[in-house]
Design a protein around this motif. Structure first.
Motif, PDB file in Angstrom:
ATOM      1  N   LEU A  93      52.882  45.681 -22.039  1.00 19.31           N
ATOM      2  CA  LEU A  93      52.845  47.082 -21.898  1.00 19.31           C
ATOM      3  C   LEU A  93      52.249  47.835 -23.163  1.00 19.31           C
ATOM      4  N   GLY A  94      51.347  47.011 -23.716  1.00 18.30           N
ATOM      5  CA  GLY A  94      50.563  47.545 -25.009  1.00 18.30           C
ATOM      6  C   GLY A  94      51.461  47.652 -26.200  1.00 18.30           C
ATOM      7  N   ASP A  95      51.062  48.491 -27.224  1.00 17.49           N
ATOM      8  CA  ASP A  95      51.927  48.603 -28.373  1.00 17.49           C
ATOM      9  C   ASP A  95      53.184  49.190 -28.142  1.00 17.49           C
ATOM     10  N   TYR A  96      54.001  48.703 -29.088  1.00 17.94           N
ATOM     11  CA  TYR A  96      55.514  49.155 -29.098  1.00 17.94           C
ATOM     12  C   TYR A  96      56.184  49.892 -30.451  1.00 17.94           C
ATOM     13  N   TYR A  97      57.059  50.385 -30.371  1.00 21.53           N
ATOM     14  CA  TYR A  97      57.804  51.072 -31.375  1.00 21.53           C
ATOM     15  C   TYR A  97      59.124  50.126 -31.839  1.00 21.53           C
ATOM     16  N   THR A  98      59.007  49.916 -33.182  1.00 28.58           N
ATOM     17  CA  THR A  98      60.378  49.318 -33.760  1.00 28.58           C
ATOM     18  C   THR A  98      61.325  50.367 -34.289  1.00 28.58           C
ATOM     19  N   LEU A  99      62.557  50.385 -33.887  1.00 31.54           N
ATOM     20  CA  LEU A  99      63.465  51.246 -34.570  1.00 31.54           C
ATOM     21  C   LEU A  99      64.832  50.537 -34.732  1.00 31.54           C
TER      22      LEU A  99
END
Length: 434
Positions: free
Chosen positions: A138-144
């Motif tokens: 799904l491509g780039d991801y966000y970390t949180l």
């Protein structure tokens, strides 16, 4: 109508914590508003001035992980169908699981924006571990971290950029949505109004699966009346079609001008009906409460209707300036009065008060009852204007807006209601620096 964002993912990845952070906490993206709907699956938020609705799909499925695994494809597909953007949340502690891969397989074929979010990333080591989620394709991801909020801002900055602009509805006919719990008599009410059985009516709750528009004319006034599927508590929403109906009902409420909130008099004004009321109020919609099946209430006396009204208004405090009508869709008792009242509420919601008239009335009231001193500071309100919006909002300009407390704002709202007809219409008051 605001955009809809769906949060999808398997259980225990932190969706609810993330969801609650977005809709409830002042430091996140929305002010704390009394009475906002308490059902965890729906909430309203805004970020960088753009408002959107948040749907927590996980709240609709009860039971074990095995049951969830059987239903997750249906839930995600339905969320994809209704949402404008999708947040797919995974858990860095667990890594990629089979259910994560199933959801990713669906989302890779989606034409809508998909945001892959890796939760529980609260240190540098976990940030390194998150790299494996590239394998989901799904491509780039966000970390949180949903718990402490770190990383949330970067996600929301990009999310609101892809959401559609709010639709302009000025040219459309006014829309009146008939909302309420399943089997409250909504379809029977509309059938009685239009004089034909256009909608399926059965004793089985939930017959209506969609939100249906009907053009209607009454009292020389053209409008669309919308029959919506009933909204149930999330613990009762188990089958996929009903989940779809709830999303459609939420969208119908957001897209209407006046909500005709109907409930069954034999069941009473319960917590779920109250939640729907606050959902409409939070969306700044006109509201008319219809107590249906009044003909079935036994042992009615002279004061029964008055006592019933008092109980409803006690549940709705402090917003008690709402029309309440006792009707019967079956016998057509007061059904046309309900529409007449809805038209009046719509006109009140659209009412514009001239600035000079507003100041002449309100400044004299404020002079007689000024804001209480706070920390030895005296607030002086010098000017009032109604904002150019499609529902009543007022700006009060003063020297120390931060010292005007909520009780005094309610006092101002009550005085506006006393002097101008805003029955059934939420009012928003802003204190601004002069």
């Amino acid at each position: 109508m605001s955009a809809i964002v769906a949060v999808v993912g398997r259980p225990n990845v932190g969706k609810s914590t993330f969801f609650n952070r977005l809709i409830q906490r002042r430091e996140a993206i929305t002010d704390a508003v009394s009475g906002v709907t308490r059902d965890r699956h729906y909430g309203k938020s805004d970020w960088n001035g753009k408002e959107f609705s948040l749907i927590d799909t996980g709240g609709y499925v009860q039971g074990s992980d095995d049951i969830f695994e059987q239903e997750i494809d249906k839930q995600v597909e339905l969320a994809i169908d209704e949402a404008d953007a999708i947040i797919f949340m995974v858990d860095v502690e667990s890594g990629i699981t089979g259910m994560d891969e199933d959801v990713a397989n669906l989302l890779r074929r989606v034409k809508k924006p998909v945001f892959l979010v890796v939760n529980k990333v609260d240190n540098a080591k976990r940030a390194e571990d998150a790299v494996e989620f590239y394998a989901l394709g799904l491509g780039d991801y966000y970390t949180l971290s949903s718990i402490n909020g770190s990383g949330t801002g970067d996600l929301l900055d990009d999310l609101v950029e892809v959401l559609p602009e709010k639709e302009k509805e000025e040219s459309e006919l006014p829309r009146f949505a008939v909302v309420g719990r399943p089997n409250a008599g909504k379809s029977s009410f509309i059938n009685a109004l239009i004089g034909e059985d256009r909608y399926i009516v059965t004793d089985i709750a939930g017959t209506t699966r969609d939100s249906i528009d009907t053009k209607y004319n009454r009292f020389g006034f053209d409008f669309n009346i919308v029959d919506t599927a009933g909204i149930r508590r999330k613990s009762k929403v188990k089958e996929d079609l009903e989940f779809y109906s709830v999303m459609r009902s939420v969208r119908a409420i957001e897209h209407c001008d006046v909500c005709l909130l109907m409930f069954d008099a034999t069941r009473g004004f319960d917590g779920q009906v109250e939640n729907i009321f606050w959902l409409a109020q939070r969306n700044n919609k006109g509201i008319v409460i219809l107590v249906n099946k009044w003909d079935l209430v036994e042992d009615k006396e002279t004061n029964t209707m008055k006592e019933y009204t008092i109980r409803i208004k006690q549940a709705l405090e402090p917003f008690v300036d709402v029309p309440i009508l006792f009707i019967s869709a079956l016998t057509k008792q007061r059904i046309y009065k309900a529409i007449e009242t809805a038209v009046e509420v719509y006109q009140s919601r659209s009412r514009k008060i001239k600035t000079r008239k507003l100041n002449d009335t309100m400044l004299s009231i404020i002079e007689r009852t000024p804001p209480p001193a706070y920390k030895d500071k005296y607030v002086k309100i010098k000017y009032i204007t109604q904002l150019p919006t499609n529902y009543p909002q007022f700006a009060f300009f003063c020297n120390l807006p931060q010292y005007v407390r909520e009780p005094y704002k309610r006092f101002l709202e009550n005085k506006l209601r006393e002097n101008y007809d805003f029955s059934g219409v939420p009012i928003t008051i802003y204190m601004r620096k002069k």
